[in-house]
Design a protein around this motif. Structure first.
Motif, mmCIF file in Angstrom:
data_model
loop_
_atom_site.group_PDB
_atom_site.id
_atom_site.type_symbol
_atom_site.label_atom_id
_atom_site.label_comp_id
_atom_site.label_asym_id
_atom_site.label_seq_id
_atom_site.Cartn_x
_atom_site.Cartn_y
_atom_site.Cartn_z
ATOM 1 N N ILE A 73 33.189 44.434 3.327
ATOM 2 C CA ILE A 73 33.446 43.299 4.224
ATOM 3 C C ILE A 73 32.823 42.025 3.661
ATOM 4 O O ILE A 73 33.465 40.964 3.628
ATOM 5 C CB ILE A 73 32.895 43.604 5.628
ATOM 6 C CG1 ILE A 73 33.626 44.802 6.231
ATOM 7 C CG2 ILE A 73 32.996 42.383 6.542
ATOM 8 C CD1 ILE A 73 32.875 45.471 7.361
ATOM 9 N N LEU A 85 41.082 46.568 7.936
ATOM 10 C CA LEU A 85 41.062 45.106 7.950
ATOM 11 C C LEU A 85 42.455 44.522 7.771
ATOM 12 O O LEU A 85 42.852 43.620 8.510
ATOM 13 C CB LEU A 85 40.133 44.582 6.849
ATOM 14 C CG LEU A 85 38.642 44.698 7.133
ATOM 15 C CD1 LEU A 85 37.845 44.569 5.842
ATOM 16 C CD2 LEU A 85 38.205 43.671 8.151
ATOM 17 N N ILE A 104 33.008 47.036 10.913
ATOM 18 C CA ILE A 104 33.858 45.873 10.656
ATOM 19 C C ILE A 104 33.602 44.792 11.703
ATOM 20 O O ILE A 104 33.474 43.610 11.371
ATOM 21 C CB ILE A 104 35.348 46.274 10.620
ATOM 22 C CG1 ILE A 104 35.637 47.082 9.357
ATOM 23 C CG2 ILE A 104 36.257 45.042 10.709
ATOM 24 C CD1 ILE A 104 37.016 47.740 9.337
ATOM 25 N N THR A 115 31.973 41.474 10.326
ATOM 26 C CA THR A 115 32.890 40.339 10.332
ATOM 27 C C THR A 115 32.233 39.198 11.106
ATOM 28 O O THR A 115 32.237 38.050 10.666
ATOM 29 C CB THR A 115 34.257 40.723 10.939
ATOM 30 O OG1 THR A 115 34.848 41.728 10.115
ATOM 31 C CG2 THR A 115 35.185 39.524 11.023
#
Length: 169
Positions: A70, A122, A153, A157
Protein backbone atom coordinates in the motif's frame (compact mmCIF):
# COMPACT_ATOMS: atom_id res chain seq x y z
CA UNK A 1 -0.19 24.32 6.24
CA UNK A 2 -0.74 21.35 8.54
CA UNK A 3 1.55 22.43 11.31
CA UNK A 4 3.20 19.88 13.54
CA UNK A 5 1.54 19.97 16.96
CA UNK A 6 3.14 19.39 20.31
CA UNK A 7 1.25 17.63 23.06
CA UNK A 8 0.72 21.04 24.66
CA UNK A 9 -0.89 22.74 21.64
CA UNK A 10 -2.65 19.77 20.04
CA UNK A 11 -6.40 19.37 20.29
CA UNK A 12 -7.22 17.87 23.70
CA UNK A 13 -8.58 14.67 22.15
CA UNK A 14 -5.23 13.97 20.43
CA UNK A 15 -3.01 14.40 23.47
CA UNK A 16 -3.35 10.96 25.05
CA UNK A 17 -2.49 9.22 21.79
CA UNK A 18 0.42 11.56 21.17
CA UNK A 19 1.85 10.86 24.62
CA UNK A 20 1.51 7.11 24.09
CA UNK A 21 3.21 7.24 20.68
CA UNK A 22 6.04 9.42 21.99
CA UNK A 23 6.56 7.07 24.93
CA UNK A 24 6.64 4.04 22.61
CA UNK A 25 9.09 5.90 20.34
CA UNK A 26 11.62 6.60 23.08
CA UNK A 27 10.38 10.13 23.71
CA UNK A 28 10.38 11.16 20.05
CA UNK A 29 7.19 12.48 18.49
CA UNK A 30 6.98 11.24 14.89
CA UNK A 31 6.25 14.09 12.49
CA UNK A 32 3.26 12.25 11.04
CA UNK A 33 1.64 11.95 14.48
CA UNK A 34 2.36 15.62 15.24
CA UNK A 35 0.68 16.68 11.99
CA UNK A 36 -2.22 14.22 12.05
CA UNK A 37 -3.02 15.37 15.59
CA UNK A 38 -4.95 18.25 13.99
CA UNK A 39 -7.72 15.67 13.59
CA UNK A 40 -8.14 13.61 16.76
CA UNK A 41 -10.67 11.46 14.93
CA UNK A 42 -8.19 10.55 12.20
CA UNK A 43 -5.23 10.10 14.55
CA UNK A 44 -7.11 8.00 17.08
CA UNK A 45 -8.96 6.10 14.37
CA UNK A 46 -5.76 5.19 12.55
CA UNK A 47 -3.94 4.18 15.73
CA UNK A 48 -6.85 2.02 16.84
CA UNK A 49 -7.29 0.35 13.45
CA UNK A 50 -3.56 -0.24 12.97
CA UNK A 51 -3.37 -1.77 16.47
CA UNK A 52 -6.22 -4.11 15.50
CA UNK A 53 -4.36 -5.02 12.33
CA UNK A 54 -1.26 -5.82 14.40
CA UNK A 55 -3.38 -8.26 16.45
CA UNK A 56 -4.91 -10.05 13.47
CA UNK A 57 -4.05 -13.62 12.48
CA UNK A 58 -1.76 -12.67 9.59
CA UNK A 59 1.84 -13.27 10.58
CA UNK A 60 4.03 -10.16 11.08
CA UNK A 61 5.87 -10.56 7.78
CA UNK A 62 2.64 -10.92 5.80
CA UNK A 63 1.22 -7.83 7.54
CA UNK A 64 4.29 -5.83 6.57
CA UNK A 65 3.98 -7.03 2.96
CA UNK A 66 0.42 -5.70 2.91
CA UNK A 67 1.51 -2.39 4.42
CA UNK A 68 4.52 -1.95 2.12
CA UNK A 69 2.40 -2.81 -0.92
CA UNK A 70 0.00 0.00 0.00
CA UNK A 71 2.74 2.46 0.97
CA UNK A 72 4.65 1.96 -2.28
CA UNK A 73 1.50 2.02 -4.41
CA UNK A 74 0.36 5.24 -2.74
CA UNK A 75 3.86 6.77 -2.86
CA UNK A 76 4.00 7.52 0.86
CA UNK A 77 7.74 7.91 1.28
CA UNK A 78 7.62 8.22 5.08
CA UNK A 79 5.60 5.00 5.28
CA UNK A 80 7.98 3.18 2.94
CA UNK A 81 10.94 4.26 5.06
CA UNK A 82 9.26 3.37 8.35
CA UNK A 83 8.04 -0.04 7.20
CA UNK A 84 11.38 -0.83 5.58
CA UNK A 85 12.75 -0.43 9.09
CA UNK A 86 10.06 -2.71 10.50
CA UNK A 87 10.88 -5.36 7.89
CA UNK A 88 14.56 -5.15 8.85
CA UNK A 89 13.64 -5.61 12.53
CA UNK A 90 11.75 -8.74 11.48
CA UNK A 91 14.98 -9.98 9.81
CA UNK A 92 13.26 -9.94 6.43
CA UNK A 93 15.37 -10.97 3.48
CA UNK A 94 16.89 -7.83 1.89
CA UNK A 95 15.65 -9.10 -1.49
CA UNK A 96 12.07 -9.12 -0.16
CA UNK A 97 12.46 -5.52 0.95
CA UNK A 98 13.96 -4.52 -2.41
CA UNK A 99 11.20 -6.30 -4.34
CA UNK A 100 8.45 -4.58 -2.37
CA UNK A 101 10.09 -1.16 -2.69
CA UNK A 102 10.53 -1.69 -6.45
CA UNK A 103 6.95 -2.94 -6.98
CA UNK A 104 8.12 -6.44 -7.88
CA UNK A 105 6.72 -9.73 -6.72
CA UNK A 106 8.78 -11.28 -3.92
CA UNK A 107 10.55 -14.57 -4.65
CA UNK A 108 8.71 -16.16 -1.72
CA UNK A 109 5.50 -17.45 -3.35
CA UNK A 110 3.42 -17.12 -0.19
CA UNK A 111 4.39 -13.49 0.30
CA UNK A 112 3.96 -12.84 -3.43
CA UNK A 113 0.42 -14.22 -3.12
CA UNK A 114 -0.54 -11.78 -0.36
CA UNK A 115 1.02 -8.89 -2.28
CA UNK A 116 -0.92 -9.86 -5.42
CA UNK A 117 -4.12 -10.25 -3.42
CA UNK A 118 -3.65 -6.82 -1.82
CA UNK A 119 -3.16 -5.21 -5.22
CA UNK A 120 -6.24 -7.00 -6.62
CA UNK A 121 -8.40 -5.85 -3.71
CA UNK A 122 -7.18 -2.30 -4.27
CA UNK A 123 -7.66 -2.32 -8.04
CA UNK A 124 -11.16 -3.82 -7.86
CA UNK A 125 -12.33 -1.94 -4.75
CA UNK A 126 -12.86 -5.33 -3.16
CA UNK A 127 -14.75 -6.95 -6.04
CA UNK A 128 -12.12 -9.65 -6.55
CA UNK A 129 -12.92 -12.72 -8.62
CA UNK A 130 -13.35 -16.03 -6.84
CA UNK A 131 -10.16 -17.24 -8.54
CA UNK A 132 -8.21 -14.44 -6.84
CA UNK A 133 -9.46 -15.54 -3.42
CA UNK A 134 -8.76 -19.20 -4.27
CA UNK A 135 -5.20 -18.29 -5.27
CA UNK A 136 -4.68 -16.67 -1.87
CA UNK A 137 -6.17 -19.67 -0.06
CA UNK A 138 -3.95 -22.02 -2.07
CA UNK A 139 -0.94 -20.43 -0.37
CA UNK A 140 -2.14 -21.31 3.13
CA UNK A 141 -4.07 -18.14 3.89
CA UNK A 142 -7.67 -18.23 5.15
CA UNK A 143 -10.87 -16.36 4.41
CA UNK A 144 -10.26 -14.54 7.69
CA UNK A 145 -6.84 -13.48 6.37
CA UNK A 146 -8.48 -12.16 3.19
CA UNK A 147 -10.73 -9.94 5.30
CA UNK A 148 -7.77 -8.88 7.44
CA UNK A 149 -6.06 -7.67 4.26
CA UNK A 150 -9.08 -5.41 3.72
CA UNK A 151 -8.63 -4.05 7.25
CA UNK A 152 -4.97 -3.38 6.55
CA UNK A 153 -5.87 -1.63 3.32
CA UNK A 154 -8.32 0.58 5.18
CA UNK A 155 -5.87 1.51 7.91
CA UNK A 156 -2.90 2.14 5.67
CA UNK A 157 -4.80 3.88 2.89
CA UNK A 158 -5.98 6.33 5.55
CA UNK A 159 -2.42 6.72 6.81
CA UNK A 160 -0.72 7.07 3.44
CA UNK A 161 -3.26 9.57 2.12
CA UNK A 162 -3.13 11.66 5.30
CA UNK A 163 0.68 11.55 5.52
CA UNK A 164 0.98 12.73 1.93
CA UNK A 165 -1.60 15.48 2.44
CA UNK A 166 0.14 16.89 5.51
CA UNK A 167 3.57 16.33 3.95
CA UNK A 168 4.83 14.35 6.93
CA UNK A 169 8.55 13.71 6.96
Amino acid sequence: MFAAHSVENAPQASRRAMRAVAEASGGVMPDAVARLAASPELLNGFLSLSASFERCTLDPLAREVVIMTIAVRNQCHICVAMHTGKLRKLDADPELIAALREERAPADERLAAIRTFTLEVLSTAGAVDDDVVKALLAHGYTERNALEVVMGIGAYTMSTFANRMVRAV
